[in-house]
Write a protein that holds these residues in place. Structure first.
Motif, short mmCIF file in Angstrom:
data_model
loop_
_atom_site.label_atom_id
_atom_site.label_comp_id
_atom_site.label_asym_id
_atom_site.label_seq_id
_atom_site.Cartn_x
_atom_site.Cartn_y
_atom_site.Cartn_z
N LEU A 49 82.19 84.96 -36.17
CA LEU A 49 82.00 85.32 -38.02
C LEU A 49 81.82 86.59 -38.08
CD1 LEU A 49 79.97 82.11 -38.72
CD2 LEU A 49 82.30 82.47 -39.13
N LEU A 50 82.14 87.12 -39.24
CA LEU A 50 81.43 88.43 -39.64
C LEU A 50 80.04 88.55 -39.89
CD1 LEU A 50 84.49 89.44 -41.99
CD2 LEU A 50 84.45 89.47 -39.43
N ARG A 51 79.30 89.59 -39.42
CA ARG A 51 77.99 89.92 -39.40
C ARG A 51 77.76 91.12 -39.77
NH1 ARG A 51 74.13 88.41 -34.18
NH2 ARG A 51 72.13 89.03 -35.03
N PRO A 52 76.67 91.48 -40.89
CA PRO A 52 76.46 92.72 -40.95
C PRO A 52 76.04 93.84 -39.96
CG PRO A 52 75.15 91.26 -42.47
CD PRO A 52 75.92 90.43 -41.33
N THR A 58 74.45 97.55 -38.54
CA THR A 58 73.65 98.87 -39.21
C THR A 58 74.30 100.03 -39.01
OG1 THR A 58 72.60 99.29 -37.07
CG2 THR A 58 71.51 97.43 -38.34
N GLU A 59 73.76 101.21 -39.57
CA GLU A 59 74.36 102.41 -39.32
C GLU A 59 74.52 102.77 -37.98
OE1 GLU A 59 73.07 105.50 -42.68
OE2 GLU A 59 71.41 104.43 -42.09
N GLU A 60 73.54 102.32 -37.10
CA GLU A 60 73.59 102.65 -35.65
C GLU A 60 74.74 101.89 -34.91
OE1 GLU A 60 70.32 103.56 -37.71
OE2 GLU A 60 70.72 101.38 -37.17
N GLY A 61 75.47 100.87 -35.70
CA GLY A 61 76.26 100.20 -35.13
C GLY A 61 76.02 98.57 -34.42
N LYS A 62 74.80 98.44 -34.53
CA LYS A 62 74.04 97.32 -33.96
C LYS A 62 74.45 96.27 -35.10
CE LYS A 62 71.10 99.82 -30.90
NZ LYS A 62 69.53 99.86 -30.74
N PHE A 63 74.23 94.93 -34.65
CA PHE A 63 74.29 93.86 -35.65
C PHE A 63 73.11 93.48 -36.34
CE2 PHE A 63 77.94 92.12 -32.91
CZ PHE A 63 78.93 92.21 -33.79
N PHE A 84 80.55 107.37 -45.63
CA PHE A 84 80.26 106.68 -44.26
C PHE A 84 81.57 105.81 -44.07
CE2 PHE A 84 78.52 103.49 -41.51
CZ PHE A 84 77.84 104.15 -40.69
N TYR A 85 82.04 105.27 -44.99
CA TYR A 85 83.27 104.12 -44.92
C TYR A 85 84.34 105.03 -44.47
CZ TYR A 85 87.06 101.23 -46.03
OH TYR A 85 88.07 100.51 -46.27
N LEU A 86 84.68 106.32 -44.93
CA LEU A 86 86.04 107.09 -44.55
C LEU A 86 85.86 107.56 -43.33
CD1 LEU A 86 86.53 109.15 -47.71
CD2 LEU A 86 87.67 107.39 -47.13
N GLU A 87 84.50 107.62 -42.86
CA GLU A 87 84.45 108.20 -41.20
C GLU A 87 84.28 106.96 -40.16
OE1 GLU A 87 81.41 110.85 -38.47
OE2 GLU A 87 81.18 110.86 -40.60
N ASN A 88 83.57 106.08 -40.80
CA ASN A 88 83.49 104.85 -39.72
C ASN A 88 84.10 103.60 -40.02
OD1 ASN A 88 81.04 106.19 -38.23
ND2 ASN A 88 80.31 106.54 -40.37
N HIS A 89 84.80 103.54 -40.79
CA HIS A 89 85.50 102.46 -41.63
C HIS A 89 84.74 101.22 -41.65
CE1 HIS A 89 89.21 104.61 -39.72
NE2 HIS A 89 88.55 105.36 -40.34
N TYR A 90 83.70 101.23 -41.85
CA TYR A 90 82.70 100.12 -42.36
C TYR A 90 81.63 100.58 -43.10
CZ TYR A 90 79.20 100.91 -39.00
OH TYR A 90 77.88 101.42 -38.05
N ARG A 145 86.89 94.68 -37.93
CA ARG A 145 86.77 94.22 -36.71
C ARG A 145 85.17 94.81 -36.23
NH1 ARG A 145 92.53 96.76 -34.50
NH2 ARG A 145 94.06 95.04 -35.43
N ASN A 146 84.73 95.77 -36.98
CA ASN A 146 83.33 96.06 -36.50
C ASN A 146 82.25 94.83 -36.74
OD1 ASN A 146 83.53 99.20 -36.25
ND2 ASN A 146 84.66 99.02 -38.05
N TYR A 147 82.61 94.42 -37.70
CA TYR A 147 81.84 93.13 -37.94
C TYR A 147 81.75 91.85 -37.25
CZ TYR A 147 81.05 95.76 -42.44
OH TYR A 147 80.93 96.86 -43.36
N PHE A 148 82.82 91.92 -36.33
CA PHE A 148 83.26 90.57 -35.74
C PHE A 148 82.08 90.35 -34.74
CE2 PHE A 148 85.14 87.66 -33.03
CZ PHE A 148 85.79 86.66 -33.64
#
Length: 751
Positions: free
Chosen positions: A534-537, A539-544, A471-477, A525-528
């Motif tokens: 701040l950085l925030r977790p 989800t797989e769907e790209g939502k905070f 997942f990380y290699l494809e989505n970078h998070y 940057r996906n987490y910002f």
């Protein structure tokens, strides 16, 4: 030498200054870090030594006011515990999980008692210096002194007249493993092994430590003991000192078990000194004996003690400091002392060592094999600093890491005595290798190292190094999942690793890997979250993640997205792209405002590695550099002391100590792999770093400060080799080649 009785400390300090005025080792206080969870110890050890002889005082004692609490403890010694049960011979310094703390030697007097809950004693008059420790065992009126060589320890016990005993306890310690074996070799020598491991409860990190114990005295009675409950109503013919310990007074062959030991008893004359030698190996009993014979034969206790001190003093001379207070020098050289405890050597005098993750025994010549790689911690400060101060050691450490890959198929993450514990996050070996290479230390198998780095980055089914790597290699998070709560902290570590992989790819001419790895490194940057800045977790769907609490984790409760810390302690942990983070936050003013809040509202944790570089980040905002100078000096004075609580938390095999060394000198590597140091005002008037001329081709670096008062901490001007310098960063190359920084300091910030 440092005395534990600080009522006499001032007088002692004067005596020490007269006797050892310019010796760096005379400033070392081994008691620093022995409370406040610093997890250091005051025992005898050599630089990177395999053996350390340490007072063991964390054993609970039934009904005694000096006993340790039942709370979890990762170190063999705690300063305020006065009840001790012997001296351990294999130990870890500054770690966050318990292990080792074993092969315990304890002298007693009077009737033989082998029950660890009963034979302990209070201690007093503790003294420690590099390579030496002594204390009085109050209950027995015994003076206990210990010193060490690289692979062996020696204790000297001065007894009163009467019955005396020496106990070798293999049933207790800090390790989570149990089981040992003893064999009597002669009337005054035993050999055997003790099982160690399961560090941080990793079930596969198990290893034996082999030993030989030799007592330099004749005419002793000896035997074994074993823990064994008496069954209700059963009849027993054996002698016992308690309800649970069986004594073997006539059986003289071999004994195996979980809580076993051996004793030697004799009639001591008044003032009689008895020495106990312990040799250790992680290969075999034969090697343990060879180590002991090679390093102690024909040497007296005093000679070994002196040899240890001289060796330490020579190592610490790599940096000379002038100015500052006495306490400043003590903090500085004690930190340098702690830096040199780990990684420690693993090979025996004959060059043999246990291979990584196998039962094979390998051998090497003209190279040290190192162990105890706490890389999540040490990549930030320890390895860059060793590269500067002791580059020959750092090269052997990297060679060791590459050899571990060749032996096991993987680079280490948290390696301990040839076993991988899989502790903490990320892929830190990549960072250490790239950083070392870019500092000009290239004399290792670079192609093999790069092959290993690529394997780590691209393998998708290695759940211990890069979980969710597909997942990380494809989505970078890494996505937040309900059953996994460290997604952001894991990803942040991978970003720094991939940044270093990109740098290494560039060095290797691999443009494709450079581009892909550099793109991945910006995935933070996906987490910002613009709302919190701040950085925030995510989800797989790209939502905070819902229910986000940016201060959750400050008390080590379960945290969503972050490991052992809060979002505040991780949100600036993108050292490879500070300017990019600044833009995300809305520019430098908002960046500074947010960073300032971290310090003002006590959201910063000096003991937590991800945020330990925060004080230096103000240097990235032109005009705010004075804030770095203020915060760095505040951290030095607030969190580091010449006292047992003188570290802000686990030293993590020298990581916090290395931060202090850098900060007191006025330079800091914000991002390993990036060859720029950022600058702050030094504590000392003059710092001289003596370089390895064979590697760096220069003799020294000099850092000077021109100030009128100790309160002058703000930089008014900087000169490099006599020329004005208007930047707060200097490259590693320029630092080495130009070699002379001079600061003009004042009491008010330059704004």
């Amino acid at each position: 030498m440092i005395m534990k009785n600080f009522a006499l400390f001032s007088l002692f300090v004067l005596c020490a200054l007269w006797a050892d005025a310019q010796e760096p080792a005379s400033y070392v206080n081994p008691f620093i870090g022995t409370t406040n969870y610093g997890a250091t110890y005051p025992g005898a050890v050599m630089p990177h030594g395999m053996v350390s002889v340490v007072p063991f005082n964390v054993t609970p004692h039934k009904g005694n006011e000096y006993s340790n609490t039942d709370s979890w403890c990762s170190n063999p010694y705690v300063y305020n515990n006065e009840w001790m049960t012997g001296f351990t011979h294999v130990n870890l310094s500054g770690v966050g999980c318990p292990d080792l703390g074993s092969i315990i030697v304890m002298p007693t007097t009077g009737e033989l008692n082998v029950d660890v809950n009963e034979y302990g004693t209070t201690i007093s008059d503790e003294k420690a210096r590099p390579g030496y420790y002594s204390t009085k065992l109050n209950r027995y009126n015994i003076l206990a002194e210990v010193t060490a060589t690289m692979r062996s320890g020696i204790s000297r016990f001065t007894f009163p007249e009467g019955k005396a005993n020496i106990l070798i306890d293999l049933g207790h310690g800090l390790t989570n493993e149990s089981g040992a074996h003893i064999k009597r070799v002669s009337d005054n020598e035993i050999e055997g092994y003790k099982l160690m491991g399961t560090f941080c409860y990793s079930p596969q990190s198990v290893m034996p430590v082999y030993f030989v114990v030799r007592i330099k005295r004749d005419n002793m009675q000896s035997g074994y003991w074993k823990f064994q409950d008496k069954l209700p109503g059963a009849r027993h013919n054996w002698s016992s000192t308690s309800d649970t310990y069986k004594l073997y007074k006539r059986y003289n062959k071999e004994l195996s078990g979980e809580k076993i030991g051996t004793y030697f008893s004799f009639d001591a004359t008044e003032g009689e000194q008895v020495e106990v030698q312990v040799g250790v190996s992680y290969v075999s009993i034969e090697n343990a004996r060879e180590n002991l014979d090679a390093e102690q034969t024909n040497l007296s206790f005093e000679q070994i003690k002196k040899q240890a001190y001289v060796t330490w003093n020579d190592e610490l001379k790599v940096i000379e400091v002038e100015g500052g207070t006495y306490d400043d020098k003590v903090k500085f050289y004690s930190a340098l002392y702690h830096l040199l405890l780990h990684p420690n050597i693993l090979q025996d005098v004959n060059g043999q060592y246990p291979a990584m993750e196998s039962d094979a025994i390998l051998s090497l010549d003209n190279q040290d094999r190192y162990t105890v790689f706490s890389l999540w911690d040490t990549y930030r400060t320890v390895h860059p600093l060793i590269s500067l101060l002791y580059p020959e050691k750092q090269l052997d450490m990297v060679r060791t890491m590459v050899d571990m890959y060749k032996e096991s198929g993987w680079l280490p993450k948290w390696e301990i005595y040839g076993r991988e514990a899989h502790v903490m996050e990320g892929d830190p070996a990549l960072i250490v290798i790239a950083d070392t290479y870019r500092r000009g230390l290239t004399d290792f198998e670079v192609e093999t190292a790069y092959e290993a780095m690529l394997k780590h980055a691209n393998t998708v089914d290695n759940h211990f190094l890069r979980h969710d790597n597909d997942f990380y290699l494809e989505n970078h998070y890494i996505p937040f999942l309900k059953d996994y709560d460290n997604s952001v902290s894991q990803a942040l570590e991978l970003y720094v690793a991939d940044y270093n992989l990109a740098l290494m790819a560039s060095e290797m001419g691999d443009k494709t890997t450079y581009k892909k790895a550099m793109q991945r490194s910006l995935g933070y940057r996906n987490y910002f979250d613009k709302e919190f800045k701040l950085l925030r977790p995510v989800t797989e769907e790209g939502k905070f993640m819902e229910g986000f609490d940016p201060v959750q984790g400050e008390n080590f409760e379960p945290v969503h997205g972050f490991h052992e810390g809060t979002s505040w302690q991780y949100s600036f942990a993108v050292p490879h792209d500070v300017k990019g983070l600044m833009r995300l936050m809305g520019g430098k003013n908002k960046f500074v405002q947010q960073l300032n809040k971290c310090f003002k509202d006590s959201l910063f944790d000096m003991s937590n590695e991800p945020d330990m570089g925060y004080p230096y980040l103000f240097n990235y905002s032109s005009g705010d550099e004075w804030r770095t100078q203020k915060q760095v000096h505040d951290c030095i004075n607030r969190y580091y002391k010449n006292s047992p609580d003188g570290l802000p938390g686990n030293d993590d095999t020298g990581t916090l100590s290395a931060w202090l060394i850098y900060s007191m000198m006025g330079i800091y590597p914000v991002c390993p792999g990036d060859m720029n140091y950022t600058l702050s005002s030094p504590v000392f008037d003059k710092v001289t770093i003596h370089l390895n001329k064979e590697i760096y081709k220069k003799e020294k670096i000099i850092i000077e400060a021109d100030r009128k008062s100790v309160n002058d901490i703000y930089i008014k001007g900087i000169e490099i080799n006599g020329s004005p310098y208007n930047r707060y960063f200097i490259s590693h190359k320029d630092l080495i080649e130009l070699g002379h920084i001079k600061y003009k300091l004042g009491a008010a910030p330059k704004q």
